[in-house]
Design a protein around this motif. Sequence first.
Motif, short mmCIF file in Angstrom:
data_model
loop_
_atom_site.label_atom_id
_atom_site.label_comp_id
_atom_site.label_asym_id
_atom_site.label_seq_id
_atom_site.Cartn_x
_atom_site.Cartn_y
_atom_site.Cartn_z
N GLN A 182 37.78 47.40 38.85
CA GLN A 182 38.00 47.51 37.40
C GLN A 182 39.20 46.68 36.95
N GLN A 183 39.82 45.95 37.88
CA GLN A 183 41.07 45.25 37.57
C GLN A 183 40.95 43.74 37.77
N LEU A 184 39.74 43.23 37.76
CA LEU A 184 39.53 41.82 38.06
C LEU A 184 39.79 40.93 36.85
N TYR A 185 40.44 39.81 37.09
CA TYR A 185 40.48 38.72 36.11
C TYR A 185 39.24 37.86 36.39
N ASN A 186 38.13 38.19 35.76
CA ASN A 186 36.87 37.51 36.06
C ASN A 186 36.29 36.86 34.81
N PHE A 187 35.57 35.78 35.04
CA PHE A 187 35.01 35.02 33.92
C PHE A 187 33.92 34.10 34.45
N GLU A 188 33.24 33.43 33.54
CA GLU A 188 32.18 32.49 33.91
C GLU A 188 32.73 31.07 33.80
N ASP A 189 32.56 30.27 34.86
CA ASP A 189 33.06 28.91 34.81
C ASP A 189 32.08 27.98 34.10
N LYS A 190 32.41 26.70 34.01
CA LYS A 190 31.58 25.75 33.25
C LYS A 190 30.22 25.53 33.87
N GLY A 191 30.07 25.91 35.15
CA GLY A 191 28.78 25.78 35.81
C GLY A 191 27.95 27.05 35.73
N ARG B 167 28.85 30.00 36.85
CA ARG B 167 29.10 30.88 37.99
C ARG B 167 30.13 31.95 37.63
N ARG B 168 29.92 33.16 38.08
CA ARG B 168 30.88 34.23 37.87
C ARG B 168 31.97 34.11 38.93
N VAL B 169 33.22 33.91 38.48
CA VAL B 169 34.34 33.71 39.38
C VAL B 169 35.46 34.69 39.04
N VAL B 170 36.44 34.77 39.94
CA VAL B 170 37.52 35.74 39.78
C VAL B 170 38.79 35.18 40.39
N LEU B 171 39.94 35.46 39.76
CA LEU B 171 41.23 35.22 40.40
C LEU B 171 41.41 36.30 41.45
N ARG B 172 41.63 35.92 42.69
CA ARG B 172 41.58 36.90 43.78
C ARG B 172 42.55 38.06 43.56
N PRO B 173 42.07 39.30 43.66
CA PRO B 173 42.94 40.48 43.53
C PRO B 173 43.54 40.90 44.87
N GLU B 174 42.93 40.45 45.96
CA GLU B 174 43.41 40.69 47.30
C GLU B 174 42.91 39.56 48.19
N ILE B 175 43.29 39.55 49.46
CA ILE B 175 43.02 38.39 50.30
C ILE B 175 42.01 38.68 51.42
N THR B 176 41.86 39.93 51.83
CA THR B 176 41.03 40.25 52.98
C THR B 176 39.59 39.75 52.86
N PRO B 177 38.89 39.93 51.72
CA PRO B 177 37.52 39.39 51.63
C PRO B 177 37.46 37.87 51.81
N SER B 178 38.45 37.15 51.30
CA SER B 178 38.49 35.70 51.49
C SER B 178 38.64 35.38 52.97
N LEU B 179 39.45 36.16 53.65
CA LEU B 179 39.64 35.99 55.09
C LEU B 179 38.33 36.22 55.83
N ARG C 55 45.83 41.16 39.38
CA ARG C 55 45.08 42.36 39.00
C ARG C 55 45.41 42.72 37.56
N TYR C 56 44.38 42.96 36.78
CA TYR C 56 44.60 43.35 35.39
C TYR C 56 44.79 44.86 35.36
N GLU C 57 46.04 45.29 35.35
CA GLU C 57 46.36 46.71 35.36
C GLU C 57 47.60 46.96 34.54
N ARG C 58 47.86 48.23 34.26
CA ARG C 58 49.03 48.58 33.47
C ARG C 58 50.29 48.29 34.28
N MET C 59 51.20 47.55 33.68
CA MET C 59 52.41 47.16 34.39
C MET C 59 53.42 48.30 34.37
N THR C 60 53.84 48.70 35.55
CA THR C 60 54.86 49.74 35.70
C THR C 60 55.84 49.26 36.77
#
Length: 438
Positions: A79-88, A90-102, A127-132
């Motif tokens: 629920q905290q993804l910075y996600n959007f559709e690119d010019k092609g 494709r649904r893409v996201v700024l990575r919220p964590e690294i393990t899946p990429s690994l 991650r798009y979340e409330r900053m505390t």
Amino acid sequence: MREWCLHKSIIVIRQYKRRTPCGVPWRISRSGGEMTVVPRATQGYGLLVSGVLAFEEVDFPVLESESLFIRKAGEEITQQLYNFEDKGGRRVVLRPEITPSLARLVIKQGKSVSLPLKWFTIGQCWRYERMTRGRRREHYQWNMDIFGVSKVRAEAELIHAIVLLFERLGITSLDVGIRVSSRKVLQSVLEMHNIPEHLFTQVCVVVDKLGKITREEIEKELISVGVSSEAINGIIEVLSIKSLSKLEEVLGSEREAVADLKKLFSLAEHYGYSQWISFDASVVRGLAYYTGIVFEAFDREGKLRAICGGGRYDRLLSTFGSDDISACGFGFGDAVIIELLKEKGLLPDLVRQVDDIVFPLDSELEGPASMVVSSLRKKGRSVDLIEDKRLKWVFKHVERINAERLILVGNSEWQRGMVRVKILSTREEYDVSVDELV
């Protein structure tokens, strides 16, 4: 100091000129418009510790496919993804964590790499979340992961890395502890209450909220998942256990969870960090892919959220359509550790550090001044060239940035092949030939 890092057959030199009082290199981080000094816990000592444990550095794109992070276990992260559709399209996201990429990289490498793999990376996550306090929408994260080791030795190595980092930062076991448990503990409890296996990950996500929301809210969420009231009481009772011997009494010594944990605590004694770790059955971690031992570091005063965390995830690769490989790892973000260092007075003030300021006393001497600057930089000095300023301003500037030396290029000195050097700490002045200037 210099650090040498072998990465993809390229030797990279990282040089850190400025050191803080506690010995931590620093960088500047901007968050919410505020500029903060950030000890490079994951970029300075993270590199050092990873090297000490013989890990190899890898890197990944910050932009990933959205499908890599969309899972159906009700995890907060989805629920905290910075996600959007690119010019092609494709649904893409700024990575919220690294393990899946690994995991994706391991799958791509396939059988071309020999196991075990010991990889680390340091990169930005969003991650798009409330900053505390201790929670930012952008942070740097240090990850260490081991693939191809099924024994608890892998977890013991990872916890050793975390402890080494804390110690190098000046943090002790009186300041920080590491809670340890196993997902297999909860799995055993669910089996005892005949709860279907397909509910396991959903239950994990809910019980990870213990201590963050009320018991009534936990019970309500578990009932909505499909857990009976009797089973809920059993789950909460077991997850309140803080003693490994008590867990063994409840589950029995034949349980795999008990055997794994006993082995880990035995290894901790041999590594010499047993005072850092403690058993806490309530630790399950919020990500669905964990399968075995899990752990998280916490400040003993209880003022902050988890400092870092990780665990075993032996079945992650199959979720991407590949054969599973035994794996475990951790993520260590910089947001909470910054707050802890502030609490302990270990966070330094930002002071710009320059070795030398070179100032030509005449506009006609800009060429000779450039020669001096070039010579010093080739020798590894940090040098700034100042022009078109009054000498009074230059003196104040040198003191303001805490430079070591002021080097004046004047006509009479230059005609003799000399420059005037002023040592700021001692106020000593002398002329020296350009060839002897170091």
